[in-house]
Design a protein around this motif. Structure first.
Motif, PDB file in Angstrom:
ATOM      1  N   ARG A  77     134.709  -3.938  66.330  1.00  0.00           N
ATOM      2  CA  ARG A  77     134.024  -3.166  67.366  1.00  0.00           C
ATOM      3  C   ARG A  77     134.781  -3.155  68.688  1.00  0.00           C
ATOM      4  O   ARG A  77     134.443  -2.389  69.595  1.00  0.00           O
ATOM      5  CB  ARG A  77     132.611  -3.706  67.587  1.00  0.00           C
ATOM      6  CG  ARG A  77     132.530  -5.093  68.184  1.00  0.00           C
ATOM      7  CD  ARG A  77     131.082  -5.543  68.277  1.00  0.00           C
ATOM      8  NE  ARG A  77     130.930  -6.870  68.858  1.00  0.00           N
ATOM      9  CZ  ARG A  77     130.817  -7.108  70.149  1.00  0.00           C
ATOM     10  NH1 ARG A  77     130.844  -6.107  71.003  1.00  0.00           N
ATOM     11  NH2 ARG A  77     130.679  -8.335  70.602  1.00  0.00           N
ATOM     12  N   LEU A 185     119.360   1.957  56.585  1.00  0.00           N
ATOM     13  CA  LEU A 185     120.362   2.455  57.518  1.00  0.00           C
ATOM     14  C   LEU A 185     120.199   3.961  57.705  1.00  0.00           C
ATOM     15  O   LEU A 185     119.744   4.671  56.805  1.00  0.00           O
ATOM     16  CB  LEU A 185     121.780   2.159  57.013  1.00  0.00           C
ATOM     17  CG  LEU A 185     122.170   0.687  56.872  1.00  0.00           C
ATOM     18  CD1 LEU A 185     123.588   0.575  56.326  1.00  0.00           C
ATOM     19  CD2 LEU A 185     122.057  -0.044  58.199  1.00  0.00           C
ATOM     20  N   GLY A 207     133.759  -0.905  63.642  1.00  0.00           N
ATOM     21  CA  GLY A 207     132.410  -1.364  63.968  1.00  0.00           C
ATOM     22  C   GLY A 207     132.227  -2.837  63.731  1.00  0.00           C
ATOM     23  O   GLY A 207     133.176  -3.629  63.814  1.00  0.00           O
ATOM     24  N   ARG A 210     126.498  -4.360  62.237  1.00  0.00           N
ATOM     25  CA  ARG A 210     125.303  -3.559  62.506  1.00  0.00           C
ATOM     26  C   ARG A 210     125.589  -2.066  62.628  1.00  0.00           C
ATOM     27  O   ARG A 210     124.726  -1.248  62.353  1.00  0.00           O
ATOM     28  CB  ARG A 210     124.625  -4.043  63.800  1.00  0.00           C
ATOM     29  CG  ARG A 210     124.144  -5.484  63.767  1.00  0.00           C
ATOM     30  CD  ARG A 210     123.521  -5.868  65.100  1.00  0.00           C
ATOM     31  NE  ARG A 210     124.471  -5.744  66.203  1.00  0.00           N
ATOM     32  CZ  ARG A 210     124.450  -4.800  67.120  1.00  0.00           C
ATOM     33  NH1 ARG A 210     123.511  -3.866  67.089  1.00  0.00           N
ATOM     34  NH2 ARG A 210     125.345  -4.764  68.087  1.00  0.00           N
ATOM     35  N   ARG A 211     126.785  -1.731  63.070  1.00  0.00           N
ATOM     36  CA  ARG A 211     127.107  -0.331  63.322  1.00  0.00           C
ATOM     37  C   ARG A 211     128.472  -0.018  62.714  1.00  0.00           C
ATOM     38  O   ARG A 211     129.330  -0.895  62.600  1.00  0.00           O
ATOM     39  CB  ARG A 211     127.151  -0.046  64.823  1.00  0.00           C
ATOM     40  CG  ARG A 211     125.851  -0.312  65.560  1.00  0.00           C
ATOM     41  CD  ARG A 211     126.113  -0.310  67.045  1.00  0.00           C
ATOM     42  NE  ARG A 211     127.153  -1.260  67.400  1.00  0.00           N
ATOM     43  CZ  ARG A 211     127.936  -1.177  68.484  1.00  0.00           C
ATOM     44  NH1 ARG A 211     127.782  -0.157  69.312  1.00  0.00           N
ATOM     45  NH2 ARG A 211     128.854  -2.085  68.729  1.00  0.00           N
ATOM     46  N   ARG A 236     123.807   2.986  61.611  1.00  0.00           N
ATOM     47  CA  ARG A 236     123.203   1.745  62.108  1.00  0.00           C
ATOM     48  C   ARG A 236     121.844   1.587  61.440  1.00  0.00           C
ATOM     49  O   ARG A 236     121.336   2.511  60.786  1.00  0.00           O
ATOM     50  CB  ARG A 236     123.037   1.770  63.629  1.00  0.00           C
ATOM     51  CG  ARG A 236     121.989   2.758  64.102  1.00  0.00           C
ATOM     52  CD  ARG A 236     121.835   2.773  65.612  1.00  0.00           C
ATOM     53  NE  ARG A 236     121.226   1.575  66.141  1.00  0.00           N
ATOM     54  CZ  ARG A 236     119.911   1.409  66.302  1.00  0.00           C
ATOM     55  NH1 ARG A 236     119.056   2.366  65.930  1.00  0.00           N
ATOM     56  NH2 ARG A 236     119.434   0.312  66.824  1.00  0.00           N
ATOM     57  N   HIS A 261     123.485   4.653  70.944  1.00  0.00           N
ATOM     58  CA  HIS A 261     123.672   3.530  70.015  1.00  0.00           C
ATOM     59  C   HIS A 261     125.153   3.201  69.813  1.00  0.00           C
ATOM     60  O   HIS A 261     125.489   2.091  69.384  1.00  0.00           O
ATOM     61  CB  HIS A 261     123.063   3.852  68.656  1.00  0.00           C
ATOM     62  CG  HIS A 261     121.576   4.028  68.665  1.00  0.00           C
ATOM     63  ND1 HIS A 261     120.720   3.070  69.162  1.00  0.00           N
ATOM     64  CD2 HIS A 261     120.799   5.056  68.236  1.00  0.00           C
ATOM     65  CE1 HIS A 261     119.468   3.498  69.029  1.00  0.00           C
ATOM     66  NE2 HIS A 261     119.491   4.692  68.483  1.00  0.00           N
TER      67      HIS A 261
END
Length: 427
Positions: A77, A185, A207, A210-211, A236, A261
């Motif tokens: 990320r 998701l 990412g 989570r994402r 996500r 997000h």
């Protein structure tokens, strides 16, 4: 031999072309919509499927609407590179990997079906809604023409259900199955015209646990210093109040409803939020798949593509495996004396492989390296070798390719699925 195909998607159209090339002369594709439009977003077609399209003499035309993918990179990320690998010809395949807009690919296939099989080979406004096996081994198929407000019945030696994740053919075979299961998701996908990033042929996945963001170009620049057609997808966990009553791939959404997000996934080499903000189209859908089936084939009826094995979009295997399905199925039908054993042989070859790939997709496939990077070094790293010792990263990638039979050696050296000339002419 007469074959009905339910669904004019990538799998159904490739099946029609493959059957025609193999000498099966009576083939019709029944499509539920009244007009086939170039809808959707991006697809990656792996070299094992590009080989099949090349053997159908489609590669030159596809290269006019697609971009050969040069590499795939996984990033955390923070935008730090975890693992990069060459793709397509650069990875040792004899065929490229192609990034292409789904609508452009479908248009090429549909136009080719009409050109080679005849203008009436694709019947629109024709939704298969049921079927009854015949005593002679064939099948009577009930068709609903929604726009025309009528119903009809037609007969064929075999029915191929290539009608997607919401397959009516599958529902008839498994009436108690219910809707596709959701893993919680949400995926937002879209396309944007934007300047190229990195070397202009890179696919990236970035990412944490989570994402996730997936981005790749689907065209070359539209001129010196120009823009390219970019595909992006971000995912996500859904908000607790989110409700999805139907997995509709074409549910449009405004970028500002979800942009926040992913606002921090802006790197000095790619600004993901900017791609979303300037999108020419954006869609939302829940990440759903289908549970593996014990069998696809029931007499003269079988399933293909997403109707048989819909899976999470991990590893670029959705359209890819539909194309390979089509080629194997056409080979068996062309070389067999009867559809029933031919469909059984197709299932015996393809179902075990796809069951393994579906299971791997639920474990995130090769994208698991992003989860592992976050788990082991959530704040980032200075040396990825300290996070993934030895050849762990290469082993994860190689195992996924080996699992699905699309490693370079297998793809380059296996026997062709093209039916030899001894199969004869149209039947």
């Amino acid at each position: 031999m007469s074959i009905l195909i339910a669904g004019a998607g990538i799998g159904g159209l490739t099946t029609a072309l493959s059957l025609h090339a193999a000498g099966v002369g009576d083939v019709r594709v029944l499509e539920s919509v009244a007009e086939i439009k170039p809808l959707g977003v991006g697809l990656n077609i792996l070299p094992n499927a590009v080989r099949e399209l090349a053997e159908l003499d489609l590669l030159d035309e596809l290269l006019e609407v697609a971009l050969p993918t040069g590499s795939l990179g996984y990033y955390n990320r923070h935008g730090q590179l975890i693992w990069r690998e060459p793709r397509g010809v650069a990875a040792g395949y004899r065929w490229p990997q192609l990034s292409v807009h789904r609508g452009r690919l479908q248009s090429v296939l549909a136009d080719t079906v009409r050109r080679r099989l005849g203008p009436d080979a694709i019947v629109t406004d024709a939704r298969v809604e049921g079927f009854v096996p015949r005593e002679d081994g064939g099948v009577d198929v009930r068709v609903h023409h929604t726009a025309a407000g009528r119903r009809s019945e037609t007969t064929a030696d075999a029915l191929i259900g290539a009608d997607g994740i919401h397959s009516k053919v599958r529902a008839c075979l498994y009436p108690e199955e219910g809707p596709p299961p959701w893993n919680g998701l949400v995926v937002w996908r879209g396309t944007t015209y934007a300047p190229p990033f990195l070397d202009g042929r890179s696919m990236i996945i970035a990412g944490d646990d989570r994402r996730r963001a997936v981005v790749y170009p689907m065209s070359g620049p539209d001129g010196p210093g120009g823009t390219v057609l970019m595909n992006w997808a971000v995912a996500r966990a859904a908000d607790p109040e989110a409700v999805f009553e139907d997995a509709d791939w074409n549910r449009a959404v405004a970028p500002e409803t979800f942009l926040h997000h992913f606002a921090d996934l802006a790197f000095d080499w790619l600004d993901v939020p900017a791609l979303i903000r300037t999108a020419r189209e954006a869609y939302v859908y829940p990440m759903v798949d289908r549970d593996p089936l014990p069998r696809w084939t029931h007499g003269a009826v079988t399933l293909l593509g997403d109707a048989a094995h819909a899976m999470y979009p991990m590893g670029s295997n959705g359209a890819t495996q539909s194309i390979v399905d089509a080629r194997v199925l056409a080979r068996e039908l062309a070389l067999g004396d009867s559809p029933v054993p031919a469909l059984a042989a197709y299932e015996a070859e393809r179902l075990p492989v796809l069951t393994r790939i579906q299971a791997s997709a639920r474990r995130r496939g090769p994208e698991v390296v992003i989860d592992l990077a976050h788990e082991r070094a959530p704040g980032g790293f200075t040396d990825v070798g300290a996070v993934f010792p030895g050849d762990e990263l290469q082993s994860i990638s190689a195992e996924f390719a080996r699992l699905g039979g699309f490693d370079p050696e297998t793809v380059n050296t296996r026997a062709s699925l093209t039916v030899p000339s001894r199969a004869g002419g149209p039947r």
